[in-house]
Structures are given as structure tokens and as C-alpha cells.
Design a protein around this motif. Structure first.
Motif, PDB file in Angstrom:
ATOM      1  N   UNK A  16     -14.716  22.844 -11.516  1.00 45.99           N
ATOM      2  CA  UNK A  16     -14.787  24.286 -11.300  1.00 45.99           C
ATOM      3  C   UNK A  16     -15.454  24.970 -12.486  1.00 45.99           C
ATOM      4  N   UNK A  17     -15.214  24.466 -13.689  1.00 49.63           N
ATOM      5  CA  UNK A  17     -15.850  25.034 -14.878  1.00 49.63           C
ATOM      6  C   UNK A  17     -17.370  24.857 -14.817  1.00 49.63           C
ATOM      7  N   UNK A  18     -17.797  23.736 -14.243  1.00 51.63           N
ATOM      8  CA  UNK A  18     -19.234  23.458 -14.188  1.00 51.63           C
ATOM      9  C   UNK A  18     -19.923  24.096 -12.980  1.00 51.63           C
ATOM     10  N   UNK A  19     -19.172  24.595 -12.032  1.00 44.17           N
ATOM     11  CA  UNK A  19     -19.751  25.134 -10.795  1.00 44.17           C
ATOM     12  C   UNK A  19     -19.670  26.661 -10.808  1.00 44.17           C
ATOM     13  N   UNK A  20     -20.781  27.302 -11.156  1.00 42.89           N
ATOM     14  CA  UNK A  20     -20.825  28.765 -11.216  1.00 42.89           C
ATOM     15  C   UNK A  20     -20.648  29.392  -9.837  1.00 42.89           C
ATOM     16  N   UNK A  21     -21.137  28.704  -8.802  1.00 46.70           N
ATOM     17  CA  UNK A  21     -21.021  29.241  -7.444  1.00 46.70           C
ATOM     18  C   UNK A  21     -19.576  29.392  -7.010  1.00 46.70           C
ATOM     19  N   UNK A  22     -18.747  28.403  -7.325  1.00 49.12           N
ATOM     20  CA  UNK A  22     -17.338  28.484  -6.944  1.00 49.12           C
ATOM     21  C   UNK A  22     -16.605  29.544  -7.749  1.00 49.12           C
ATOM     22  N   UNK A  23     -16.966  29.708  -9.021  1.00 48.87           N
ATOM     23  CA  UNK A  23     -16.323  30.751  -9.816  1.00 48.87           C
ATOM     24  C   UNK A  23     -16.708  32.132  -9.294  1.00 48.87           C
ATOM     25  N   UNK A  24     -17.948  32.271  -8.850  1.00 48.12           N
ATOM     26  CA  UNK A  24     -18.376  33.539  -8.236  1.00 48.12           C
ATOM     27  C   UNK A  24     -17.603  33.806  -6.949  1.00 48.12           C
ATOM     28  N   UNK A  25     -17.345  32.750  -6.194  1.00 48.56           N
ATOM     29  CA  UNK A  25     -16.570  32.887  -4.960  1.00 48.56           C
ATOM     30  C   UNK A  25     -15.155  33.374  -5.265  1.00 48.56           C
ATOM     31  N   UNK A  26     -14.562  32.857  -6.336  1.00 55.09           N
ATOM     32  CA  UNK A  26     -13.221  33.305  -6.729  1.00 55.09           C
ATOM     33  C   UNK A  26     -13.252  34.765  -7.137  1.00 55.09           C
ATOM     34  N   UNK A  27     -14.266  35.157  -7.893  1.00 56.71           N
ATOM     35  CA  UNK A  27     -14.375  36.562  -8.307  1.00 56.71           C
ATOM     36  C   UNK A  27     -14.475  37.493  -7.100  1.00 56.71           C
ATOM     37  N   UNK A  28     -15.287  37.113  -6.130  1.00 55.72           N
ATOM     38  CA  UNK A  28     -15.422  37.930  -4.926  1.00 55.72           C
ATOM     39  C   UNK A  28     -14.088  38.056  -4.195  1.00 55.72           C
ATOM     40  N   UNK A  29     -13.365  36.949  -4.086  1.00 57.55           N
ATOM     41  CA  UNK A  29     -12.072  37.002  -3.393  1.00 57.55           C
ATOM     42  C   UNK A  29     -11.093  37.893  -4.139  1.00 57.55           C
ATOM     43  N   UNK A  30     -11.113  37.834  -5.474  1.00 56.17           N
ATOM     44  CA  UNK A  30     -10.203  38.671  -6.256  1.00 56.17           C
ATOM     45  C   UNK A  30     -10.552  40.147  -6.143  1.00 56.17           C
TER      46      UNK A  30
END
Length: 218
Positions: A49-63
Motif C-alpha cells: 500500500x505504501x508503494x501504490x499511490x493509486x490505492x492511497x488515492x482511493x482511500x483518500x477519496x473514500x475518506x
């Protein structure tokens, strides 16, 4: 000049529409937030997850969706209580309000913890144990505690719906089934969390289109 009965009837239908719209907005936003979060955390490794910017962006959108879903849910609670008015049962009204507010508080707490996790992932010197502990805290708040309160909320709404004939009986009985699944399986099968917003969506659509008889409305 309109009579009091006409004014009360108009207010009754306006309240139903307001509750339905608020419930639909809440359900759609929460389903989107839960789905994005589940997709982002599909892998157990936080390093991926630390290496995947796309998934972190997905979490930000959900939050970002969570506060707006919470506002809609709070409005849904208020309008439903206003619609019950004089016929509300104090016991189930207290359980309804308390479980709804507790669900909302735990939902926000889980979101704040997930936001803290994102900040830790951005830092280079964060302990893996701390990352895992934060992830488990956020997950437990949502899957164990918030979903149990959602189950209690569903039971209380279904019971009030049966007693007041405000919704069809099958919607209330389906609510009992959803509550049972949330109580038993939400902690282990995390996709079952979607059952709660799905049921609220169904309830809201039924409120919007179904017209109880005048005697029931009175």
C-alpha cells in the motif's frame, strides 16, 4: 385558507420525501466509501500500500465521502423522528437515536484512524507494528463496533416501521435479516458491511414511492 388537516398531511409527505432523499444520499455515499476502502485494502501487506499511490488515492477519496454520508445520515435520523411525532415509542425511539448516533461516531472515528494511517504511510520512518496496529484499530471500529450499532439501528427502525405501518411489512422483516447478518458475520466477512447502506437505500426508495393509506398516515 387551508385547514389544519391539509397542512398536516402536506407536512407528512414533505417529511417522507426529505427522509427518503437523505437516506438515498447516505446509502450511495457510504457504499462508495466502503467499496473503495475494501478495494484499497485488498492486499494484507501495508508495504504494498505504501508503494501504490493509486490505492492511497482511493482511500483518500473514500475518506472524503464519509463526512457527507454522515451529514445525510444525521438528517435521515432527524426527519424520521419528526415524522413519527406523537406515535413514536419512547423505548424504540431511544434505541433508534442512540444506536444511530453511536454508529455515526464510530464511523467517523474509523475514518480518522484510517486518515492517520495514510499519514504514517507517507512517513519514511514508521514502525511496521504501529502501522499494523492502526490498520487493525480502524478495521475493528468499522467491522465490529459500528456494524453492530448499525444492526441495532436496523432492528429499531424495522420494529417502529411494523408498529406504525409506515413501510411495507416485508421491508421490516428484511431489516431483521440484515441485522442478523451484521451481528453475526460483519466482523469476518467485511463485504457484508454493504448490507446496511443497501437496506437503507431500499427503505428510502420505498418511503419515496410507497403511499400508506390515509388512516395509517394519520
Amino acid at each position: 385558507m387551508s385547514s389544519p388537516s391539509v397542512e398536516l398531511t402536506a407536512r407528512f409527505w414533505r417529511s417522507r420525501r426529505s427522509a427518503a432523499i437523505a437516506g438515498i444520499v447516505f446509502a450511495l455515499l457510504l457504499m462508495a466509501a466502503i467499496s473503495m476502502m475494501r478495494v484499497a485494502f485488498s492486499e494484507e501487506s501495508l508495504e504494498s500500500l505504501r508503494a501504490d499511490e493509486g490505492k492511497r488515492t482511493l482511500i483518500r477519496l473514500s475518506l472524503h465521502l464519509v463526512p457527507f454520508s454522515g451529514i445525510a445520515f444525521l438528517w435521515f435520523i432527524g426527519v424520521v423522528r419528526d415524522q413519527l411525532g406523537e406515535v413514536e415509542d419512547r423505548l424504540f425511539s431511544t434505541v433508534f437515536l442512540g444506536s444511530g448516533l453511536l454508529f455515526l461516531a464510530m464511523l467517523f472515528d474509523a475514518a480518522v484512524t484510517a486518515h492517520s494511517l495514510l499519514g504514517m504511510l507517507a512517513a519514511s520512518q514508521t514502525s511496521p507494528d504501529l502501522l499494523e496496529s492502526t490498520r487493525l484499530t480502524s478495521q475493528t471500529l468499522m467491522t465490529v463496533y459500528a456494524m453492530r450499532m448499525a444492526a441495532v439501528f436496523t432492528i429499531s427502525v424495522s420494529t417502529v416501521g411494523l408498529r406504525t405501518s409506515a413501510v411495507p411489512r416485508w421491508v421490516a422483516f428484511l431489516g431483521y435479516l440484515v441485522a442478523l447478518v451484521l451481528l453475526v458475520a460483519a466482523g469476518r466477512q467485511q463485504w457484508t458491511q454493504l448490507l446496511f447502506p443497501l437496506w437503507v437505500l431500499l427503505l428510502s426508495v420505498v418511503i419515496l414511492v410507497w403511499r400508506p393509506t390515509e388512516s395509517r398516515a394519520a
